[in-house]
Design a protein around this motif. Structure first.
Motif, short mmCIF file in Angstrom:
data_model
loop_
_atom_site.label_atom_id
_atom_site.label_comp_id
_atom_site.label_asym_id
_atom_site.label_seq_id
_atom_site.Cartn_x
_atom_site.Cartn_y
_atom_site.Cartn_z
N SER A 1 0.83 -1.21 0.00
CA SER A 1 0.00 0.00 0.00
C SER A 1 0.86 1.25 0.00
N SER A 2 1.89 1.28 0.85
CA SER A 2 2.75 2.46 0.94
C SER A 2 3.51 2.68 -0.36
N THR A 3 4.03 1.59 -0.95
CA THR A 3 4.74 1.71 -2.23
C THR A 3 3.81 2.18 -3.33
N ALA A 4 2.58 1.69 -3.31
CA ALA A 4 1.62 2.08 -4.35
C ALA A 4 1.28 3.56 -4.27
N ILE A 5 1.08 4.08 -3.06
CA ILE A 5 0.69 5.48 -2.90
C ILE A 5 1.75 6.41 -3.47
N CYS A 6 3.03 6.18 -3.11
CA CYS A 6 4.09 7.03 -3.65
C CYS A 6 4.58 6.53 -5.00
N GLY A 7 4.45 5.22 -5.25
CA GLY A 7 4.92 4.64 -6.51
C GLY A 7 4.09 5.07 -7.70
N ASN A 8 2.80 5.31 -7.51
CA ASN A 8 1.98 5.80 -8.61
C ASN A 8 2.49 7.14 -9.12
N ASP A 9 3.00 7.95 -8.21
CA ASP A 9 3.55 9.25 -8.59
C ASP A 9 4.85 9.08 -9.35
N ILE A 10 5.80 8.37 -8.75
CA ILE A 10 7.13 8.30 -9.35
C ILE A 10 7.16 7.45 -10.62
N THR A 11 6.36 6.38 -10.69
CA THR A 11 6.37 5.55 -11.90
C THR A 11 5.52 6.14 -13.02
N SER A 12 4.59 7.01 -12.66
CA SER A 12 3.79 7.66 -13.71
C SER A 12 4.62 8.64 -14.51
N SER A 13 5.77 9.05 -13.98
CA SER A 13 6.60 10.03 -14.68
C SER A 13 7.09 9.52 -16.03
N CYS A 14 7.16 8.19 -16.20
CA CYS A 14 7.62 7.66 -17.49
C CYS A 14 6.67 8.04 -18.62
N LEU A 15 5.45 8.43 -18.30
CA LEU A 15 4.47 8.79 -19.31
C LEU A 15 4.76 10.14 -19.96
N TYR A 16 5.58 10.97 -19.29
CA TYR A 16 5.88 12.27 -19.89
C TYR A 16 7.35 12.66 -19.84
N VAL A 17 8.13 12.04 -18.93
CA VAL A 17 9.52 12.50 -18.79
C VAL A 17 10.40 12.06 -19.96
N SER A 18 10.08 10.94 -20.59
CA SER A 18 10.87 10.50 -21.75
C SER A 18 10.79 11.52 -22.87
N ALA A 19 9.60 12.05 -23.12
CA ALA A 19 9.43 13.05 -24.17
C ALA A 19 10.20 14.33 -23.84
N LEU A 20 10.15 14.75 -22.57
CA LEU A 20 10.90 15.95 -22.17
C LEU A 20 12.40 15.74 -22.33
N ALA A 21 12.90 14.58 -21.89
CA ALA A 21 14.34 14.30 -21.96
C ALA A 21 14.81 14.22 -23.40
N ILE A 22 14.04 13.56 -24.27
CA ILE A 22 14.41 13.45 -25.68
C ILE A 22 14.39 14.83 -26.34
N GLY A 23 13.42 15.66 -25.95
CA GLY A 23 13.34 17.00 -26.52
C GLY A 23 14.57 17.84 -26.22
N TYR A 24 15.15 17.67 -25.03
CA TYR A 24 16.32 18.46 -24.64
C TYR A 24 17.65 17.77 -24.97
N ALA A 25 17.67 16.43 -24.91
CA ALA A 25 18.95 15.71 -25.03
C ALA A 25 19.04 14.81 -26.24
N LEU B 1 12.61 15.63 -13.38
CA LEU B 1 11.17 15.56 -13.16
C LEU B 1 10.71 14.11 -12.98
N GLY B 2 11.51 13.17 -13.48
CA GLY B 2 11.13 11.76 -13.44
C GLY B 2 11.22 11.11 -12.08
N ILE B 3 11.73 11.81 -11.07
CA ILE B 3 11.78 11.20 -9.74
C ILE B 3 10.78 11.86 -8.80
N SER B 4 9.79 12.53 -9.36
CA SER B 4 8.74 13.11 -8.53
C SER B 4 7.99 12.01 -7.79
#
Length: 450
Positions: free
Chosen positions: A14-38, A202-205
């Motif tokens: 439960s504890s991992t899920a509550i904070c894990g939903n935040d940090i693992t959801s970052s893959c949905l947008y951080v890859s695009a941001l990183a590719i755009g800059y790097a 941003l991907g470790i939020s």
């Protein structure tokens, strides 16, 4: 296992899920941001971020192990320096939660708009924020059940995307991957790595979220949540960036698919069904990240209010024994951020990343102060001086990079941070202010009499 009163303590899942939903959801947008800059260096940037996160695992474990109380960086500084300095960290944390809630819910509605054409994204985002306000008021344990379901579904969906994506690259041939890897990075290697690393942070939020509700967790669960989140981010974020380079032209990522990259990757890899599945998953897990913000900020603001940094009226509870005033105020502030930024991802990311990185830096400072001022305080683990200083340096580089990338959004950052600091200042100096007021009243009355 029962905690305070009737409240059920949260286990590892439960504890991992509550904070894990935040940090693992970052893959949905951080890859695009990183590719755009790097560009082609995006996976390396994301690996550097996971290396930084690995350093923070031991930093957080030491501080929270020594002082297992809600509050994160606020708690760390409160026990090593002044209450006012600790409140600065708390205000930054609240601001990061606001930006996280808005980014996550807004991105969720962008993915939903892929399935429901014509959806009013801003209105739908406000509706989603309101839904999770109600859910959090109902209670944290009920929210945790929802979070676990979302977390399991998200990891399963990302696993399918990785499997079918890799199969698609082998089936189609790696020509597009090699072409993207041959394409020079914007501005050169050094510039790409610098700004790519800054944006990729941003991907470790969500990594800090577990420390803000540690009192609701069973004993020994906290360090396990840090380990679980690190492994998930290490696999997902660089993996999705490499997969994106193998399925989508890097020039198209920032131009066409910045907000819905993974659903497009699903469509390229296996067709409409996987694209639809990823979109559904994005709506759910980004909603779960919104829930994380509510849970984290509730624990933090309760702690601040008990320490008399904020008005005591915020602690009033309803029939469900939850502080509905805190939750409602957070909803209203989040909506205001959404309306001011008009849901622009780069603007929201700037507000979030600057506040989040400042919190991470202050947590590292809190660790250093703990070593110096409270060396004899028992703790289950210790981070080395080199680990803390290296982590602090990495965060400093990321703050500098984000400040240079997003100069125009620093105003939005200040518009929320400054009033919060003023409120805390008034609360902490209210006695002195009242004494000064009484002094002036007496002076005026004395002059009137004469």
């Amino acid at each position: 296992m029962k905690g305070k009163g009737h409240t059920t303590k949260l286990g590892q899942l439960s504890s991992t899920a509550i904070c894990g939903n935040d940090i693992t959801s970052s893959c949905l947008y951080v890859s695009a941001l990183a590719i755009g800059y790097a560009g082609r260096w995006a996976p390396i940037c994301l690996l550097l971020v996971t290396g930084t996160l690995y350093l923070f695992r031991s930093i957080y474990a030491e501080v929270v192990g020594a002082m297992p109380l809600n509050g994160g960086a606020y708690n760390a500084l409160l026990n090593t320096t002044s209450k006012y300095r600790a409140s600065i960290a708390a205000c930054l944390t609240i601001l990061s939660y606001m930006a996280t809630a808005v980014i996550s819910s807004n991105e969720a509605m962008h993915y939903l708009a892929e399935m429901v054409p014509g959806l009013p994204v801003i209105g739908a985002t406000i509706g989603l924020l309101g839904l999770f306000m109600v859910l959090t008021i109902i209670g944290i344990t009920e929210s945790a059940v929802v979070a676990v379901g979302i977390f399991v579904f998200h990891l399963s969906s990302m696993f399918l995307l990785l499997v079918f994506g890799i199969f698609s690259i082998f089936q189609r041939g790696p020509e597009l991957l090699w072409e993207n890897l041959r394409t020079p990075a914007p501005g050169g290697v050094a510039t790409a790595l610098f700004f790519g690393f800054a944006a990729a942070m941003l991907g470790i939020s969500g990594f800090e979220s577990s420390a803000n509700f540690v009192e609701e967790q069973e004993e020994g669960v906290f360090p396990k949540t840090l380990r679980n989140m690190w492994w998930a981010v290490t696999i997902l974020n660089p993996g999705m960036a490499i997969l994106a380079l193998g399925l989508v032209a890097s020039s198209d990522v920032a131009d066409q698919y910045q907000t819905t990259l993974l659903s497009h990757m699903g469509n390229v890899a296996a067709g409409d069904w996987l694209s639809w599945l990823v979109s559904v998953d994005a709506v759910l897990v980004l909603s779960g990240a919104t829930l994380t913000s509510y849970v984290g900020v509730t624990g933090l603001v309760k702690r601040m209010t008990l320490d008399r940094c904020l008005p005591g009226r915020l602690l009033k509870e309803g029939r469900r024994k939850t502080p509905h005033r805190i939750i409602t105020a957070f909803f209203l502030l989040s909506v205001s951020v959404l309306l001011i930024t008009e849901g622009d991802l780069r603007s929201l990311a700037a507000v979030y990343t600057l506040s989040f990185l400042a919190v991470m830096a202050l947590f590292a400072v809190g660790n250093l102060l703990l070593k110096i001022k409270r060396e004899n305080l028992p703790r289950p683990s210790r981070a080395s001086w080199f680990t803390v200083l290296a982590a602090l340096a990495a965060v400093g580089v990321a703050i500098l990079g984000n400040a240079r990338l997003n100069k125009e959004y620093l105003v939005v950052f200040g518009e929320y941070l400054v009033p919060a600091l003023l409120l805390v200042t008034l609360m902490l100096t209210r006695v002195q202010i009242l004494e000064l007021f009484v002094f002036f009243v007496d002076e005026v009355r004395g002059k009137v009499r004469h």
